[in-house]
Enzyme design. Structure first.
Site, mmCIF file in Angstrom:
data_model
loop_
_atom_site.group_PDB
_atom_site.id
_atom_site.type_symbol
_atom_site.label_atom_id
_atom_site.label_comp_id
_atom_site.label_asym_id
_atom_site.label_seq_id
_atom_site.Cartn_x
_atom_site.Cartn_y
_atom_site.Cartn_z
ATOM 1 N N GLU A 187 9.518 42.951 23.914
ATOM 2 C CA GLU A 187 9.516 41.816 22.974
ATOM 3 C C GLU A 187 10.964 41.416 22.777
ATOM 4 O O GLU A 187 11.644 41.956 21.911
ATOM 5 C CB GLU A 187 8.895 42.226 21.630
ATOM 6 C CG GLU A 187 7.428 42.582 21.694
ATOM 7 C CD GLU A 187 6.519 41.373 21.862
ATOM 8 O OE1 GLU A 187 7.014 40.222 21.806
ATOM 9 O OE2 GLU A 187 5.319 41.587 22.069
ATOM 10 N N GLY A 246 16.896 44.661 26.535
ATOM 11 C CA GLY A 246 15.544 44.807 27.090
ATOM 12 C C GLY A 246 15.552 44.922 28.608
ATOM 13 O O GLY A 246 14.766 45.673 29.195
ATOM 14 N N GLY A 267 13.987 43.621 20.860
ATOM 15 C CA GLY A 267 15.416 43.377 20.693
ATOM 16 C C GLY A 267 15.875 42.288 21.649
ATOM 17 O O GLY A 267 15.064 41.508 22.170
ATOM 18 N N SER A 268 17.178 42.273 21.900
ATOM 19 C CA SER A 268 17.746 41.208 22.732
ATOM 20 C C SER A 268 17.319 41.364 24.192
ATOM 21 O O SER A 268 17.018 42.477 24.645
ATOM 22 C CB SER A 268 19.269 41.256 22.631
ATOM 23 O OG SER A 268 19.711 42.543 23.032
ATOM 24 N N CYS A 316 12.936 36.196 15.797
ATOM 25 C CA CYS A 316 12.781 35.925 17.232
ATOM 26 C C CYS A 316 12.082 34.587 17.414
ATOM 27 O O CYS A 316 12.269 33.907 18.422
ATOM 28 C CB CYS A 316 11.989 37.040 17.893
ATOM 29 S SG CYS A 316 10.466 37.419 17.027
HETATM 30 P P1 NAD Z 1 19.476 44.544 19.833
HETATM 31 O O1 NAD Z 1 19.092 44.292 21.239
HETATM 32 O O2 NAD Z 1 20.924 44.585 19.501
HETATM 33 O O3 NAD Z 1 18.877 45.946 19.334
HETATM 34 C C1 NAD Z 1 17.493 46.190 19.317
HETATM 35 C C2 NAD Z 1 17.255 47.680 19.394
HETATM 36 O O4 NAD Z 1 17.621 48.152 20.690
HETATM 37 C C3 NAD Z 1 18.074 48.509 18.408
HETATM 38 O O5 NAD Z 1 17.296 49.593 17.959
HETATM 39 C C4 NAD Z 1 19.243 48.983 19.251
HETATM 40 O O6 NAD Z 1 19.831 50.151 18.755
HETATM 41 C C5 NAD Z 1 18.564 49.214 20.582
HETATM 42 N N1 NAD Z 1 19.412 49.102 21.775
HETATM 43 C C6 NAD Z 1 20.520 48.340 21.934
HETATM 44 N N2 NAD Z 1 20.983 48.475 23.197
HETATM 45 C C7 NAD Z 1 20.135 49.307 23.839
HETATM 46 C C8 NAD Z 1 20.081 49.839 25.160
HETATM 47 N N3 NAD Z 1 20.990 49.520 26.083
HETATM 48 N N4 NAD Z 1 19.050 50.664 25.483
HETATM 49 C C9 NAD Z 1 18.101 50.982 24.566
HETATM 50 N N5 NAD Z 1 18.131 50.523 23.293
HETATM 51 C C10 NAD Z 1 19.132 49.703 22.940
HETATM 52 O O7 NAD Z 1 18.726 43.444 18.934
HETATM 53 P P2 NAD Z 1 18.870 43.147 17.378
HETATM 54 O O8 NAD Z 1 20.164 42.445 17.125
HETATM 55 O O9 NAD Z 1 18.553 44.344 16.577
HETATM 56 O O10 NAD Z 1 17.654 42.124 17.153
HETATM 57 C C11 NAD Z 1 17.728 40.775 17.474
HETATM 58 C C12 NAD Z 1 17.068 40.488 18.803
HETATM 59 O O11 NAD Z 1 15.724 40.968 18.815
HETATM 60 C C13 NAD Z 1 16.952 38.996 19.064
HETATM 61 O O12 NAD Z 1 17.238 38.745 20.418
HETATM 62 C C14 NAD Z 1 15.503 38.693 18.751
HETATM 63 O O13 NAD Z 1 15.004 37.538 19.385
HETATM 64 C C15 NAD Z 1 14.832 39.940 19.240
HETATM 65 N N6 NAD Z 1 13.518 40.116 18.619
HETATM 66 C C16 NAD Z 1 12.420 39.875 19.376
HETATM 67 C C17 NAD Z 1 11.156 39.985 18.812
HETATM 68 C C18 NAD Z 1 9.935 39.675 19.620
HETATM 69 O O14 NAD Z 1 8.856 40.054 19.177
HETATM 70 N N7 NAD Z 1 10.038 39.019 20.758
HETATM 71 C C19 NAD Z 1 11.028 40.380 17.477
HETATM 72 C C20 NAD Z 1 12.171 40.638 16.738
HETATM 73 C C21 NAD Z 1 13.424 40.504 17.322
#
Ligand code: NAD
Length: 511
Positions: A267, A250, A245-246, A301
């Protein structure tokens, strides 16, 4: 068939109803939760279904099931664990079309990319099956006579997998299939923006698990509350938290997991650049750049966000890109002619608009696109802007199809611009100059986890270790030796002699 009719038939074939449960303990039991949240179609902003909201009791039931299953699963020989994943892969082959459609419906990526995502799961399953017979340790030369040293890899425990919306199926598979052959059990907390894909996959996993005696190896917990992921991060019963995620989320997850000495695999965000040098084959570079920037509506990503072009090729490439951008058909992701679907939700559209406005204010020039589209759903135009690498908007990852183009004079300058980003996921160089290519891949070249020559930044194969440096988090998933993240290493020494020589030549004589 109309979009709506197709949605209805796919949802019913995959066992999804108007009101879906909140959690699965992986042994065929589904839990309702407390309240519900909406799963929407980003192409129409229409409600697809409602999903139960898991709270503390459902979370505890799921983790307890995964923990109990770990006690059994770790004793199953790894090649037999592989057979479970093999059958799961075969089931995905059978249901690829429906699952690919569901991904397209739920997150708005075009059908070809939805199908591609399910294919990626199948590929990971095949890889994991092979791996189940190759979880090698080392034997080492001991400094002491009649001693044997070795390293063994043992299952780690419960792996918590928190996934992003943009790969609602594949990211789970990268983690879950490898974790399962390694002997771990899995608690999946998917994005609340893509719960239906998760439910459909869990249903398939449940059926295959029952046949293999692998109940509760895969479990699921759904919630739209931020506390859900945080709960997993804080839980000492969860040995590994794999977070995708973001970078902002993370960072919180990794600090929480570190606080309890758990293991974390991150990631996070990317801000990926491609360099086009003076020798580049533009016929090859152009489609790679357009796919990298526009594919999945810039919501990968690994999407290409910055384009660093040698000044001698800048005007030609910019003109060709503008022409290509006008040909990108934006629309219904289930229409075979569409190349770009919608953004995930209204917030993503707001972030797109705010970023374009900010970049303009800083002096950026829109070469193509630049605005949202006036139609139902969350559509924007693929956007190309002249910009400066140092601007805050360029330094940020905006999860939208915005490509910033900038020029450079010499290759040192290009590399410096390239590496001047907080994130370090994927990178690309287009060149026919062997020296530039080798330099890009060398220790003084790209600082990213992925560096490609004459192909774009997005669309990695699962055989390599996937992940990136800096604020991308440093994790590696999928291929190569990424499996080691899901196991614990044990160093063993066996003395088969009749004396007790100590290491480092230490004498400790008892008289
Ligand atoms: P996001 O960070 O909003 O959410 C990702 C996940 O984390 C979701 O399941 C969300 O519910 C959970 N989450 C959110 N806040 C949290 C917290 N404080 N504690 C624990 N869990 C939490 O991201 P998104 O909008 O779903 O996805 C887009 C992001 O993911 C982009 O930044 C993208 O670059 C990244 N991404 C990275 C990879 C990689 O392999 N590097 C792959 C796919 C997406």
């Amino acid at each position: 068939m109309s979009h709506e009719a197709l949605a209805e038939s796919v949802l019913s074939r995959l066992g999804l109803s108007e009101a879906n449960p909140a959690a699965a303990t992986g042994d065929g039991h589904w839990l309702r939760g407390s309240g519900s949240f909406a799963a929407e179609d980003p192409s129409s902003a229409r409600l697809l279904a409602r999903v139960g909201r898991g709270t503390a009791p459902e979370y505890d039931a799921v983790v307890a099931a995964a923990q109990a299953a770990f006690g059994r699963w770790r004793e199953v020989p790894a090649p037999r664990r592989g057979l479970f994943v093999r059958d799961l892969g075969d089931e995905l082959r059978r249901q690829k079309d429906d699952l690919g459609t569901l991904v397209a419906l739920e997150v708005g990526k075009i059908k070809a990319e939805g199908d591609g995502e399910i294919q990626e799961m199948i590929d990971v399953a095949d890889f994991a099956v092979g791996l189940s017979r190759q979880l090698y340790g080392l034997t080492l030369a001991s400094e002491r006579p009649h001693h044997r040293m070795m390293e063994q890899w043992h299952p780690l425990g419960v792996a918590g997998i928190i996934t992003s919306f943009n790969f609602p199926a594949a990211v789970w598979a990268w983690n879950a299939f490898i974790a399962a052959v390694c002997g771990d059990t899995v608690v999946w907390k998917p994005s609340p923006k893509a719960p239906l894909t998760a439910i459909a996959l869990q249903r398939i996993a449940d059926r295959v698990a029952a046949y293999h005696g692998a109940e509760s190896v895969f479990t699921l917990f759904l919630s739209d509350e931020a506390a859900a992921g945080a709960r997993l991060a804080a839980d000492p019963r969860v040995a590994l938290v794999s977070f995708t995620g973001s970078s902002n989320a993370g960072r919180q997850v990794s600090q929480t997991v570190a606080g309890r000495f758990g293991r974390c695999l991150l990631e996070c965000s990317g801000n990926n650049a491609a360099i086009v040098d003076e020798t580049a084959d533009l016929d090859l570079a152009l489609p790679a750049i357009v796919f990298g920037a526009v594919g999945t509506a810039g919501q990968r990503c690994t999407s290409t966000r910055r384009l660093i072009v040698h000044e001698s090729r800048f005007e030609e490439l910019a003109a060709r890109l503008v022409d290509a951008y006008t040909q990108v058909r934006v629309g219904d992701p289930l229409d075979a002619a569409t190349l770009m679907g919608p953004l995930i939700d209204p917030r993503a559209v707001e972030a797109f608009t705010a970023t374009v406005t900010e970049t303009r204010r800083l002096g950026g020039q829109v070469l193509a696109g630049g605005s949202r589209l006036t139609r139902p759903g969350h559509f924007v135009a693929p956007t190309l802007m002249r910009a400066d690498n140092s601007w805050p908007s360029v330094q940020r990852e905006t999860f939208a199809p915005i490509l910033y183009v900038m020029r450079y004079r010499d290759f040192d300058n290009a590399l410096a611009l390239h590496n001047a980003a907080r994130q370090g996921l994927s990178s690309a160089l287009f060149t026919l100059d062997m020296r530039n290519a080798e330099r890009f891949l060398s220790a003084v070249g790209s600082d990213c986890g992925i560096a490609n020559v004459n192909l774009g930044t997005s669309g990695a194969e699962i055989g390599g270790a996937f992940g990136g440096e800096k604020e991308t988090g440093g994790g590696r998933e999928a291929g190569s030796d990424a499996w080691k993240n899901y196991m614990r290493r044990q160093t063993n020494t066996v003395n088969w002699g009749t004396t007790l020589p100590l290491a480092q030549g230490i004498r400790f004589d008892l008289h």
